[in-house]
Scaffold this motif. Sequence first.
Motif, mmCIF file in Angstrom:
data_model
loop_
_atom_site.group_PDB
_atom_site.id
_atom_site.type_symbol
_atom_site.label_atom_id
_atom_site.label_comp_id
_atom_site.label_asym_id
_atom_site.label_seq_id
_atom_site.Cartn_x
_atom_site.Cartn_y
_atom_site.Cartn_z
ATOM 1 N N TRP A 16 38.713 10.431 -91.505
ATOM 2 C CA TRP A 16 37.416 11.077 -91.809
ATOM 3 C C TRP A 16 37.619 12.187 -92.655
ATOM 4 C CZ3 TRP A 16 32.142 10.167 -91.585
ATOM 5 C CH2 TRP A 16 31.468 11.366 -91.587
ATOM 6 N N GLN A 20 33.465 11.439 -95.364
ATOM 7 C CA GLN A 20 33.870 10.222 -95.591
ATOM 8 C C GLN A 20 34.654 9.275 -94.617
ATOM 9 O OE1 GLN A 20 34.454 9.263 -99.824
ATOM 10 N NE2 GLN A 20 32.168 9.396 -100.179
ATOM 11 N N HIS A 21 34.298 8.205 -94.259
ATOM 12 C CA HIS A 21 35.155 7.383 -93.105
ATOM 13 C C HIS A 21 35.644 6.260 -94.060
ATOM 14 C CE1 HIS A 21 35.546 3.779 -90.799
ATOM 15 N NE2 HIS A 21 36.250 4.494 -89.994
#
Length: 275
Positions: A16, A20-21
């Motif tokens: 992460w 954003q992942h």
Amino acid sequence: MKPAPPPVIRVDAAAWRGGQHKTISRALPEEVAVAITYDRATFAVMMASPLDLEDFAVGFSLSEGIINHVDEITDFETVVVDDGIECRMTLLPEKREALGARRRHIAGPLGCGLCGLDSLAQAARASPKVQAAATMTAAAIADAVSRMARLQVLNNETRAVHGAAFFNPARNDLLLREDIGRHNALDKLTGAVARRGDPPGAGAVLLTSRLSLDLIQKTAVFGAGILVAISVPTARAVREAAQAGITLVAVARDDGFEVFTHPGRVIFGAQSDVA
């Protein structure tokens, strides 16, 4: 015979970053249980990186006073077993008898440098006095620290291991060893220098870790007169270095360093003494 595990393992991780992942691949340093054995009896078990293990075994033996010279080990082999790796050494008969009188079992995690001591008095034992006369210029120290970072192959890949190096200013030579444990890295370096036959008093030890009492003690046994580290020393480390005759250089960064004890071995130049 089973092969030794690789020093680096790649694993996937869910990251992460920046809101954003995503899935990433991360290089991780391996650690294994390494048993130090003499004449098939275990003396110590340490968690370590599975590389340069003969250097580790020889350096540990020298640091612990089991031997005084590498030739007192008559045979060596590494054997991969189910639970880790055994470094099997055979000693000269007189060293074997001396070891029998002081044998203890040490179970040491990677962060501990004084594991297995029998008493508080052993932790406070005086370091041998270092008589090394070698000097270094301030510029040479800064250059050696910079070069050391570039030579740390394992750490450059994983960002998770310590380095220990021996710098010989006469040859402009830098010998480096790495490990997950800072004490292990210094033991590996001690063994590598001993096996190569270099005089410890002719150069300086460089470390990427913080400086604590046990690292001063190991350096004193090794016999180097100059010890350089990138981090801040403990107060006890400074007192021990002063007593042992070691020039303690710390907080070694891109913009310079600080000398805490015996500054006579560091040549600053004509202008550097001007405040």
